[in-house]
Design an enzyme around this catalytic site. Structure first.
Site, PDB file in Angstrom:
ATOM      1  N   SER A  29      -3.243  -2.469 -20.147  1.00 45.11           N
ATOM      2  CA  SER A  29      -2.055  -2.954 -19.317  1.00 45.11           C
ATOM      3  C   SER A  29      -1.241  -0.920 -17.935  1.00 45.11           C
ATOM      4  O   SER A  29      -1.188  -0.741 -17.159  1.00 45.11           O
ATOM      5  CB  SER A  29      -0.892  -3.883 -19.500  1.00 45.11           C
ATOM      6  OG  SER A  29      -2.312  -4.761 -19.944  1.00 45.11           O
ATOM      7  N   ARG A  33      -1.090   0.735 -14.863  1.00 48.26           N
ATOM      8  CA  ARG A  33      -0.546   0.611 -13.999  1.00 48.26           C
ATOM      9  C   ARG A  33       0.257   2.204 -14.065  1.00 48.26           C
ATOM     10  O   ARG A  33       0.941   2.753 -13.022  1.00 48.26           O
ATOM     11  CB  ARG A  33       0.978  -0.094 -15.040  1.00 48.26           C
ATOM     12  CG  ARG A  33       0.976  -0.933 -14.916  1.00 48.26           C
ATOM     13  CD  ARG A  33       1.946  -2.357 -15.876  1.00 48.26           C
ATOM     14  NE  ARG A  33       1.488  -3.639 -15.666  1.00 48.26           N
ATOM     15  CZ  ARG A  33       0.493  -4.675 -16.201  1.00 48.26           C
ATOM     16  NH1 ARG A  33      -0.878  -3.743 -16.675  1.00 48.26           N
ATOM     17  NH2 ARG A  33       0.686  -5.799 -16.257  1.00 48.26           N
ATOM     18  N   GLY A 101      -9.791  -8.136 -13.930  1.00 52.15           N
ATOM     19  CA  GLY A 101      -8.812  -8.859 -13.415  1.00 52.15           C
ATOM     20  C   GLY A 101      -7.613  -7.806 -12.530  1.00 52.15           C
ATOM     21  O   GLY A 101      -6.950  -7.571 -11.724  1.00 52.15           O
ATOM     22  N   ARG A 129     -13.167 -14.545 -11.208  1.00 51.90           N
ATOM     23  CA  ARG A 129     -11.795 -15.114 -10.902  1.00 51.90           C
ATOM     24  C   ARG A 129     -10.828 -15.731 -10.090  1.00 51.90           C
ATOM     25  O   ARG A 129     -11.071 -14.933  -8.473  1.00 51.90           O
ATOM     26  CB  ARG A 129     -11.279 -14.123 -11.697  1.00 51.90           C
ATOM     27  CG  ARG A 129     -12.651 -13.585 -12.996  1.00 51.90           C
ATOM     28  CD  ARG A 129     -12.095 -12.651 -13.872  1.00 51.90           C
ATOM     29  NE  ARG A 129     -10.352 -13.191 -14.276  1.00 51.90           N
ATOM     30  CZ  ARG A 129     -10.356 -11.757 -15.549  1.00 51.90           C
ATOM     31  NH1 ARG A 129     -10.546 -11.116 -15.211  1.00 51.90           N
ATOM     32  NH2 ARG A 129      -8.393 -12.253 -15.687  1.00 51.90           N
ATOM     33  N   ASP A 328      -4.401 -12.732 -25.272  1.00 56.45           N
ATOM     34  CA  ASP A 328      -6.028 -12.036 -24.995  1.00 56.45           C
ATOM     35  C   ASP A 328      -6.223 -11.955 -26.398  1.00 56.45           C
ATOM     36  O   ASP A 328      -7.228 -11.698 -26.731  1.00 56.45           O
ATOM     37  CB  ASP A 328      -5.413 -10.533 -24.458  1.00 56.45           C
ATOM     38  CG  ASP A 328      -5.478 -10.348 -23.327  1.00 56.45           C
ATOM     39  OD1 ASP A 328      -5.985 -11.452 -22.133  1.00 56.45           O
ATOM     40  OD2 ASP A 328      -4.790  -8.912 -22.560  1.00 56.45           O
ATOM     41  N   LYS A 355     -10.400 -16.486 -17.838  1.00 59.54           N
ATOM     42  CA  LYS A 355     -10.587 -14.466 -18.039  1.00 59.54           C
ATOM     43  C   LYS A 355     -11.866 -13.850 -17.996  1.00 59.54           C
ATOM     44  O   LYS A 355     -11.831 -14.930 -16.789  1.00 59.54           O
ATOM     45  CB  LYS A 355      -9.685 -14.242 -19.476  1.00 59.54           C
ATOM     46  CG  LYS A 355      -8.580 -14.619 -19.855  1.00 59.54           C
ATOM     47  CD  LYS A 355      -7.439 -14.363 -19.095  1.00 59.54           C
ATOM     48  CE  LYS A 355      -5.560 -15.014 -19.156  1.00 59.54           C
ATOM     49  NZ  LYS A 355      -5.248 -13.589 -18.570  1.00 59.54           N
ATOM     50  N   ARG A 359     -12.531 -18.350 -21.403  1.00 52.78           N
ATOM     51  CA  ARG A 359     -11.992 -17.943 -23.070  1.00 52.78           C
ATOM     52  C   ARG A 359     -12.415 -19.496 -24.179  1.00 52.78           C
ATOM     53  O   ARG A 359     -12.875 -19.215 -25.402  1.00 52.78           O
ATOM     54  CB  ARG A 359     -11.595 -17.337 -22.868  1.00 52.78           C
ATOM     55  CG  ARG A 359     -12.147 -15.656 -22.874  1.00 52.78           C
ATOM     56  CD  ARG A 359     -10.779 -15.083 -23.215  1.00 52.78           C
ATOM     57  NE  ARG A 359     -11.622 -13.716 -22.823  1.00 52.78           N
ATOM     58  CZ  ARG A 359     -10.936 -12.258 -22.591  1.00 52.78           C
ATOM     59  NH1 ARG A 359      -9.434 -12.284 -22.947  1.00 52.78           N
ATOM     60  NH2 ARG A 359     -11.069 -10.997 -22.338  1.00 52.78           N
ATOM     61  N   ARG A 404     -14.104  -9.471 -25.365  1.00 55.52           N
ATOM     62  CA  ARG A 404     -13.756  -9.225 -26.510  1.00 55.52           C
ATOM     63  C   ARG A 404     -13.923 -10.842 -26.826  1.00 55.52           C
ATOM     64  O   ARG A 404     -13.912 -10.493 -27.896  1.00 55.52           O
ATOM     65  CB  ARG A 404     -11.820 -10.524 -25.900  1.00 55.52           C
ATOM     66  CG  ARG A 404     -11.173  -9.060 -25.050  1.00 55.52           C
ATOM     67  CD  ARG A 404      -9.754  -9.397 -25.008  1.00 55.52           C
ATOM     68  NE  ARG A 404      -8.939  -9.285 -24.338  1.00 55.52           N
ATOM     69  CZ  ARG A 404      -8.406  -7.913 -24.276  1.00 55.52           C
ATOM     70  NH1 ARG A 404      -8.297  -6.965 -25.453  1.00 55.52           N
ATOM     71  NH2 ARG A 404      -7.917  -7.340 -22.615  1.00 55.52           N
TER      72      ARG A 404
HETATM   73  C1  S3P Z   1      -2.804  -8.305 -18.379  1.00 56.15           C
HETATM   74  C2  S3P Z   1      -2.770  -9.994 -17.905  1.00 56.15           C
HETATM   75  C3  S3P Z   1      -2.805 -10.740 -18.179  1.00 56.15           C
HETATM   76  C4  S3P Z   1      -4.075 -10.384 -19.565  1.00 56.15           C
HETATM   77  C5  S3P Z   1      -4.832  -9.239 -19.208  1.00 56.15           C
HETATM   78  C6  S3P Z   1      -4.250  -8.232 -18.739  1.00 56.15           C
HETATM   79  C7  S3P Z   1      -1.897  -6.966 -17.397  1.00 56.15           C
HETATM   80  O1  S3P Z   1      -3.366 -11.142 -17.550  1.00 56.15           O
HETATM   81  O2  S3P Z   1      -4.941 -10.988 -19.958  1.00 56.15           O
HETATM   82  O3  S3P Z   1      -6.020  -8.781 -20.489  1.00 56.15           O
HETATM   83  O4  S3P Z   1      -1.918  -6.347 -17.853  1.00 56.15           O
HETATM   84  O5  S3P Z   1      -0.927  -7.479 -16.716  1.00 56.15           O
HETATM   85  P1  S3P Z   1      -3.081 -12.694 -16.749  1.00 56.15           P
HETATM   86  O6  S3P Z   1      -1.652 -12.350 -16.045  1.00 56.15           O
HETATM   87  O7  S3P Z   1      -4.118 -13.023 -15.878  1.00 56.15           O
HETATM   88  O8  S3P Z   1      -1.776 -13.243 -17.812  1.00 56.15           O
END
Ligand code: S3P
Length: 447
Positions: A29, A33, A101, A129, A328, A355, A359, A404
């Protein structure tokens, strides 16, 4: 890309104890970012510890395609020369996010605040998705969807707003990606962009925005929520980023160490952000021996070392309110629950259906094919633990292009009576490069 290469099956079988000290790769994450926000600064940002998994590499490629300079030096640091808020150039070709995603949704948000047109695409998993959840607020801010696959899915073409409007948005789902998409678009809007979430989700975007000089305030909202207010049109200033080890990656070898008899493994510099560590709380409630030490602040996040030793686990009830902090981790928790004495009830798992795969169904199938009883009741999952009887194993698990599932099934095989096989290990590289080598280094029997 993994989606086009031929599948690489892999099997895990029980062997000796897992022992050693490891540092798992950087947080996914934060890595996405850091690249995106650094590309929106004016000047050069140095990122250390970036996760070099396929998901993040696709985000790096997208930043290059949008005009930022992104270079990896031989010492492993990443240098990003940003183009400033609103400064992205129109990409020459579609941006391909592969399996990710997070990368895709965050970059759609960032592009929505620039007056450029871009096409977003991904692999077969990402194309399934939902993107409507982010397109709704981004359209309110002035972005226009020029083309999309059925139901607001990829591939889609977005024309960003030349003059984006600040909005106040109450998020209908607990999603850090949705929150982040709105905040990234809000960077280019004048005035205040507000996101209200009923349940607090991971706050890395907020922390990094502050790190790069934006004015952003996050206050409690209701019982479990947050109200986040971002002041638009800041000049983002480069600042070095140190990416801590990913707790969501550490989760797999941690659970394996709990399950494989005689194990003792220490995990270094793992991020302990409370919005990410619901699994550790749950495992401790189940009786896990997880010792935390050397807790300290590093690069804007708290980190710690975790020593994990084999433990006898018991089933627990995991409340729905904990889901955002371990969203996750339910797959690997389900593996731990399969070995526990008694039932584990996991509540409020609706988001698991959207996801990298469904899942909820995939976890149940993974366990059932290895001899575990599982019930799905609405959005809840109940795993009937085998306790002292042990987990039979012997199943072949369908991974559905989901990293995962692949790692969870392999961890199960390390402690079950018969080996567990997965149909494809290739997608592990999206989030955890070097996973197989790291596990073998701890003593795991994978081949
Ligand atoms: C994430 C948010 C989550 C998580 C993903 C990483 C992120 O998804 O499942 O692996 O980095 O913002 P969601 O925003 O769909 O809950």
């Amino acid at each position: 890309m993994t989606s086009t290469s031929s599948p690489t099956p892999l099997a895990a079988r029980a062997g000796g104890p897992l022992t050693g000290r490891v540092r798992v790769p950087g947080d996914k994450s934060i890595s996405h970012r850091a690249l995106i926000l650094a590309a929106m600064t004016v000047g050069e940002t140095v990122i250390s510890g970036l996760l070099e998994g396929e998901d993040v590499l696709n985000t790096a490629a997208a930043m290059r395609a949008l005009g930022a300079r992104v270079v990896r030096l031989d010492n492993g640091t990443w240098h990003v020369h940003g183009v400033g808020v609103g400064g992205f150039a129109e990409p020459a070709a579609a941006l391909d996010f592969g399996n990710s995603g997070t990368g895709c949704r965050l970059v759609i948000g960032a592009v929505a605040g620039c007056g450029i047109t871009a096409t977003f695409d991904g692999d077969a998993s990402l194309r399934k998705r939902p993107m409507r959840r982010i397109l709704d607020p981004l359209e309110q801010m002035g972005a226009r969807v020029l083309d999309q696959a059925e139901g607001g899915r990829l591939p889609l073409t977005l024309k960003g707003a030349l003059d984006p409007l600040p909005i106040e948005y109450e998020s209908p789902v607990p999603s850090a990606q949705l929150k982040s998409a709105v905040l990234l678009a809000g960077l280019a809007a004048p005035g205040e962009t507000t996101v209200i979430e009923a349940e607090a989700t991971r706050d890395h975007t907020e922390k990094l925005l502050k790190h790069f000089g934006a004015k952003i305030v996050s206050k409690p909202h209701g019982d479990n929520g947050r109200r986040i207010v971002l002041q638009g049109q800041p000049e983002l200033v480069p600042a070095p980023v140190l990416v801590p080890a990913d707790p969501s990656s550490a989760a797999f070898p941690m659970v394996a160490a709990l399950l494989v008899p005689g194990s003792d493994v220490t995990f270094e510099a793992v991020m302990t952000n409370p919005l990410r560590t619901g699994l550790f709380t749950t495992l401790r409630e189940m009786g896990a021996n997880i010792e935390e030490s050397d807790k300290r602040a590093d690069g804007g996040e708290e980190i710690a070392s975790y020593r994990v030793r084999t433990s006898k686990l018991k089933g627990v009830e995991v409340p729905a309110s904990r889901a955002p902090s371990m969203i996750d981790e339910y797959l690997i928790l389900a593996v731990a629950a399969a070995f526990a004495e008694g039932d584990t009830q996991m509540r409020g798992l609706k988001e698991l259906r959207v996801k990298e795969s469904d899942r909820l169904e995939a976890t149940a199938a993974m366990l059932r094919v290895n001899g575990i009883k599982v019930d799905i009741e609405g959005d809840d999952m109940i795993v009937h633990g085998m306790g002292a009887n042990g987990v039979p194993g012997g199943g072949e698990v369908a991974t559905h292009m989901d990293h995962r599932i692949a790692m969870s099934a392999l961890m199960m095989g390390l402690a079950s009576q018969k080996p567990v096989r997965i149909d494809d290990s290739a997608f592990i590289a999206t989030s955890f490069p070097g996973f197989v080598e790291l596990m073998k280094g701890l003593g795991a029997d994978l081949s």
